[in-house]
Scaffold this motif. Sequence first.
Motif, PDB file in Angstrom:
ATOM      1  N   TYR A  27       4.910  -4.288   2.759  1.00 23.08           N
ATOM      2  CA  TYR A  27       4.175  -3.224   2.756  1.00 23.08           C
ATOM      3  C   TYR A  27       4.015  -2.256   3.416  1.00 23.08           C
ATOM      4  CZ  TYR A  27      -0.413  -1.833   4.292  1.00 23.08           C
ATOM      5  OH  TYR A  27      -1.308  -1.687   4.289  1.00 23.08           O
ATOM      6  N   LEU A  28       4.971  -2.383   5.291  1.00 24.45           N
ATOM      7  CA  LEU A  28       4.878  -1.082   5.032  1.00 24.45           C
ATOM      8  C   LEU A  28       5.496   0.200   5.053  1.00 24.45           C
ATOM      9  CD1 LEU A  28       5.458  -2.447   9.061  1.00 24.45           C
ATOM     10  CD2 LEU A  28       3.190  -1.144   8.242  1.00 24.45           C
ATOM     11  N   PHE A  29       6.546  -0.612   3.967  1.00 29.55           N
ATOM     12  CA  PHE A  29       7.523   0.400   3.043  1.00 29.55           C
ATOM     13  C   PHE A  29       7.200   1.192   1.977  1.00 29.55           C
ATOM     14  CE2 PHE A  29      11.398  -0.729   5.153  1.00 29.55           C
ATOM     15  CZ  PHE A  29      11.704   0.401   5.987  1.00 29.55           C
ATOM     16  N   LYS A  30       6.260   0.771   1.161  1.00 33.61           N
ATOM     17  CA  LYS A  30       5.905   0.625  -0.062  1.00 33.61           C
ATOM     18  C   LYS A  30       4.186   1.502   0.115  1.00 33.61           C
ATOM     19  CE  LYS A  30       8.544  -2.631  -3.097  1.00 33.61           C
ATOM     20  NZ  LYS A  30       8.085  -3.188  -4.379  1.00 33.61           N
ATOM     21  N   ASN A  31       3.445   1.012   1.477  1.00 35.15           N
ATOM     22  CA  ASN A  31       2.213   1.409   1.345  1.00 35.15           C
ATOM     23  C   ASN A  31       2.645   3.085   1.052  1.00 35.15           C
ATOM     24  OD1 ASN A  31      -0.621   1.354   2.129  1.00 35.15           O
ATOM     25  ND2 ASN A  31       0.054   1.744   4.048  1.00 35.15           N
ATOM     26  N   LYS A  32       1.130   3.444   0.112  1.00 32.08           N
ATOM     27  CA  LYS A  32       0.960   5.206   0.611  1.00 32.08           C
ATOM     28  C   LYS A  32      -0.599   5.114   0.759  1.00 32.08           C
ATOM     29  CE  LYS A  32       4.724   5.781  -3.271  1.00 32.08           C
ATOM     30  NZ  LYS A  32       4.266   6.347  -4.600  1.00 32.08           N
ATOM     31  N   PRO A  33      -0.896   6.677   0.786  1.00 36.31           N
ATOM     32  CA  PRO A  33      -2.297   6.802   1.794  1.00 36.31           C
ATOM     33  C   PRO A  33      -2.856   6.853  -0.025  1.00 36.31           C
ATOM     34  CG  PRO A  33      -0.815   8.237   2.275  1.00 36.31           C
ATOM     35  CD  PRO A  33       0.401   7.890   1.343  1.00 36.31           C
ATOM     36  N   PRO A  34      -3.988   6.595  -0.075  1.00 34.59           N
ATOM     37  CA  PRO A  34      -4.897   6.662  -1.046  1.00 34.59           C
ATOM     38  C   PRO A  34      -5.510   7.933  -1.337  1.00 34.59           C
ATOM     39  CG  PRO A  34      -6.342   6.203   1.007  1.00 34.59           C
ATOM     40  CD  PRO A  34      -4.945   6.452   1.694  1.00 34.59           C
ATOM     41  N   LYS A  35      -5.627   7.974  -2.732  1.00 39.66           N
ATOM     42  CA  LYS A  35      -5.961   9.282  -2.788  1.00 39.66           C
ATOM     43  C   LYS A  35      -7.415   9.814  -2.886  1.00 39.66           C
ATOM     44  CE  LYS A  35      -3.325   8.765  -6.908  1.00 39.66           C
ATOM     45  NZ  LYS A  35      -2.879   7.932  -8.709  1.00 39.66           N
ATOM     46  N   PRO A  36      -7.643  10.856  -2.474  1.00 39.85           N
ATOM     47  CA  PRO A  36      -8.865  11.556  -2.615  1.00 39.85           C
ATOM     48  C   PRO A  36      -9.964  10.864  -3.102  1.00 39.85           C
ATOM     49  CG  PRO A  36      -6.652  12.735  -1.805  1.00 39.85           C
ATOM     50  CD  PRO A  36      -6.337  12.058  -2.301  1.00 39.85           C
ATOM     51  N   GLY A  37     -10.722  10.988  -3.042  1.00 35.81           N
ATOM     52  CA  GLY A  37     -11.856  10.226  -3.849  1.00 35.81           C
ATOM     53  C   GLY A  37     -12.044   8.975  -3.954  1.00 35.81           C
ATOM     54  N   THR A  38     -11.841   7.995  -4.048  1.00 27.86           N
ATOM     55  CA  THR A  38     -11.056   6.860  -3.879  1.00 27.86           C
ATOM     56  C   THR A  38     -12.750   6.096  -3.304  1.00 27.86           C
ATOM     57  OG1 THR A  38      -8.351   6.915  -3.481  1.00 27.86           O
ATOM     58  CG2 THR A  38      -9.846   4.582  -4.070  1.00 27.86           C
ATOM     59  N   THR A  39     -13.142   5.336  -4.538  1.00 33.16           N
ATOM     60  CA  THR A  39     -14.444   4.707  -4.389  1.00 33.16           C
ATOM     61  C   THR A  39     -13.924   2.978  -3.555  1.00 33.16           C
ATOM     62  OG1 THR A  39     -15.386   5.818  -6.309  1.00 33.16           O
ATOM     63  CG2 THR A  39     -16.247   3.790  -5.689  1.00 33.16           C
ATOM     64  N   VAL A  40     -14.359   3.016  -2.281  1.00 31.05           N
ATOM     65  CA  VAL A  40     -14.249   1.687  -1.611  1.00 31.05           C
ATOM     66  C   VAL A  40     -15.229   0.730  -1.658  1.00 31.05           C
ATOM     67  CG1 VAL A  40     -13.547   0.967   0.854  1.00 31.05           C
ATOM     68  CG2 VAL A  40     -12.913   3.579  -0.453  1.00 31.05           C
ATOM     69  N   ASN A  41     -15.395  -0.396  -2.246  1.00 38.56           N
ATOM     70  CA  ASN A  41     -16.308  -1.371  -2.196  1.00 38.56           C
ATOM     71  C   ASN A  41     -16.058  -2.164  -1.337  1.00 38.56           C
ATOM     72  OD1 ASN A  41     -16.597  -4.909  -2.203  1.00 38.56           O
ATOM     73  ND2 ASN A  41     -16.852  -3.863  -4.066  1.00 38.56           N
ATOM     74  N   THR A  42     -17.672  -2.089  -0.368  1.00 38.93           N
ATOM     75  CA  THR A  42     -18.216  -2.661   0.585  1.00 38.93           C
ATOM     76  C   THR A  42     -18.716  -3.297   1.052  1.00 38.93           C
ATOM     77  OG1 THR A  42     -20.025  -1.365   0.409  1.00 38.93           O
ATOM     78  CG2 THR A  42     -18.184   0.553   1.230  1.00 38.93           C
ATOM     79  N   THR A  43     -18.378  -4.568  -0.053  1.00 36.01           N
ATOM     80  CA  THR A  43     -18.783  -5.987   0.159  1.00 36.01           C
ATOM     81  C   THR A  43     -18.213  -7.216   0.286  1.00 36.01           C
ATOM     82  OG1 THR A  43     -19.495  -5.958  -2.208  1.00 36.01           O
ATOM     83  CG2 THR A  43     -21.103  -5.649  -0.646  1.00 36.01           C
ATOM     84  N   TRP A  44     -17.373  -7.616  -1.151  1.00 35.10           N
ATOM     85  CA  TRP A  44     -16.247  -8.893  -1.427  1.00 35.10           C
ATOM     86  C   TRP A  44     -14.999  -7.814  -0.884  1.00 35.10           C
ATOM     87  CZ3 TRP A  44     -12.028  -7.871  -3.610  1.00 35.10           C
ATOM     88  CH2 TRP A  44     -12.733  -6.147  -5.121  1.00 35.10           C
ATOM     89  N   LEU A  45     -14.630  -6.976  -1.314  1.00 34.82           N
ATOM     90  CA  LEU A  45     -13.310  -6.692  -0.714  1.00 34.82           C
ATOM     91  C   LEU A  45     -12.796  -6.747   1.215  1.00 34.82           C
ATOM     92  CD1 LEU A  45     -11.006  -5.043  -0.981  1.00 34.82           C
ATOM     93  CD2 LEU A  45     -11.181  -2.949  -0.805  1.00 34.82           C
ATOM     94  N   PRO A  46     -13.841  -5.586   1.783  1.00 31.94           N
ATOM     95  CA  PRO A  46     -13.922  -5.919   3.730  1.00 31.94           C
ATOM     96  C   PRO A  46     -13.996  -7.154   3.386  1.00 31.94           C
ATOM     97  CG  PRO A  46     -15.852  -4.712   2.945  1.00 31.94           C
ATOM     98  CD  PRO A  46     -14.878  -4.683   1.254  1.00 31.94           C
ATOM     99  N   PHE A  47     -14.934  -8.453   2.844  1.00 33.74           N
ATOM    100  CA  PHE A  47     -14.865 -10.015   3.383  1.00 33.74           C
ATOM    101  C   PHE A  47     -14.008 -10.773   3.518  1.00 33.74           C
ATOM    102  CE2 PHE A  47     -16.775 -14.101   2.678  1.00 33.74           C
ATOM    103  CZ  PHE A  47     -17.441 -14.403   4.190  1.00 33.74           C
ATOM    104  N   SER A  48     -13.398 -10.047   2.249  1.00 32.34           N
ATOM    105  CA  SER A  48     -11.890 -11.254   1.433  1.00 32.34           C
ATOM    106  C   SER A  48     -10.449 -10.784   2.433  1.00 32.34           C
ATOM    107  CB  SER A  48     -11.199 -10.794   0.027  1.00 32.34           C
ATOM    108  OG  SER A  48     -12.735 -11.240  -0.351  1.00 32.34           O
ATOM    109  N   LEU A  49     -10.291  -9.346   2.679  1.00 32.47           N
ATOM    110  CA  LEU A  49      -9.318  -8.753   3.909  1.00 32.47           C
ATOM    111  C   LEU A  49      -9.727  -9.267   4.824  1.00 32.47           C
ATOM    112  CD1 LEU A  49      -9.010  -5.039   2.827  1.00 32.47           C
ATOM    113  CD2 LEU A  49      -7.148  -7.633   1.825  1.00 32.47           C
ATOM    114  N   GLY A  50     -11.090  -8.975   5.769  1.00 29.72           N
ATOM    115  CA  GLY A  50     -11.173  -9.939   6.858  1.00 29.72           C
ATOM    116  C   GLY A  50     -11.211 -11.835   7.077  1.00 29.72           C
ATOM    117  N   VAL A  51     -11.107 -12.037   6.309  1.00 32.69           N
ATOM    118  CA  VAL A  51     -10.800 -13.665   6.507  1.00 32.69           C
ATOM    119  C   VAL A  51      -9.162 -14.373   5.954  1.00 32.69           C
ATOM    120  CG1 VAL A  51     -11.102 -15.425   4.944  1.00 32.69           C
ATOM    121  CG2 VAL A  51     -12.968 -14.477   5.338  1.00 32.69           C
ATOM    122  N   VAL A  52      -9.069 -13.204   5.061  1.00 34.41           N
ATOM    123  CA  VAL A  52      -7.217 -13.017   5.389  1.00 34.41           C
ATOM    124  C   VAL A  52      -6.774 -12.702   6.204  1.00 34.41           C
ATOM    125  CG1 VAL A  52      -5.284 -12.970   4.145  1.00 34.41           C
ATOM    126  CG2 VAL A  52      -7.069 -13.679   2.407  1.00 34.41           C
ATOM    127  N   GLY A  53      -7.101 -12.264   7.138  1.00 31.08           N
ATOM    128  CA  GLY A  53      -6.219 -10.938   7.727  1.00 31.08           C
ATOM    129  C   GLY A  53      -6.598 -11.482   9.140  1.00 31.08           C
TER     130      GLY A  53
END
Length: 248
Positions: A112-138
Amino acid sequence: MLIELLIVFIIMFFGSFIQGVSGFGFGLIAMGFLPFLFTVKESTLLVVSLAFVLAASIASQLYKHIQWKTLSVILCGGVLGRIGAFFVLDSFGEQEMLKVYLGLFLLAFVVYLFKNKPPKPGTTVNTTWLPFSLGVVGGLVGGVFAIGGPFFVFYFLLLYYDNKYAYSANLQVTFVVTALMTVTLHGINGDFSLGFLTYFLVGLVSVLIGSRIGILFFKKLSQEKVKRLAAIVVAIAALNLILTTLFF
């Protein structure tokens, strides 16, 4: 005993320095080496306890950049994940094979660290299911192996790709809250021994020094180069952990 304490000091110093510079990495570094000295459960509890202090120290230095409105959903998921992790670690934390699984998780995060790239400017970020799912797994992975940071990193990079101070500050808050949940649950369960205190105090001095130096280099060092160096170190430790557990 003195040699073990010195090794713990060095591991914690390097990990806290990396987190001070890049915003995360303490758990990745520490959990790549501590299981050679302790069980996964003992290693996780030590790292999580020190991660609480480390994250609080960094967050206090970047306090004005914390944006509380963006934290509620991911924190709810993170706390829920840590509750689940408590039962997993309490039941299986002493098993040797857990070190193999830890090594595999570490290698996955290196990729992940080697492949991860900065997001493109203007990327729409979900603020409900995405952070909750990432929070649970993390929260779950962080509570079992103390390496759940990349899941939170992914979300905050999407939100604050152009503001490294807001990225790091909000990331530290998630570490503070989730680590506090783990420490509280295991404390109530009586999982902390008197011998643990000695290692904690040595680690405490180490992370306070390491994080302070890391913050000083925060403006000067390339975060990308630091992450890649840390990834190489973690990959070596993870492979060694897997091979040692399976064949020795």
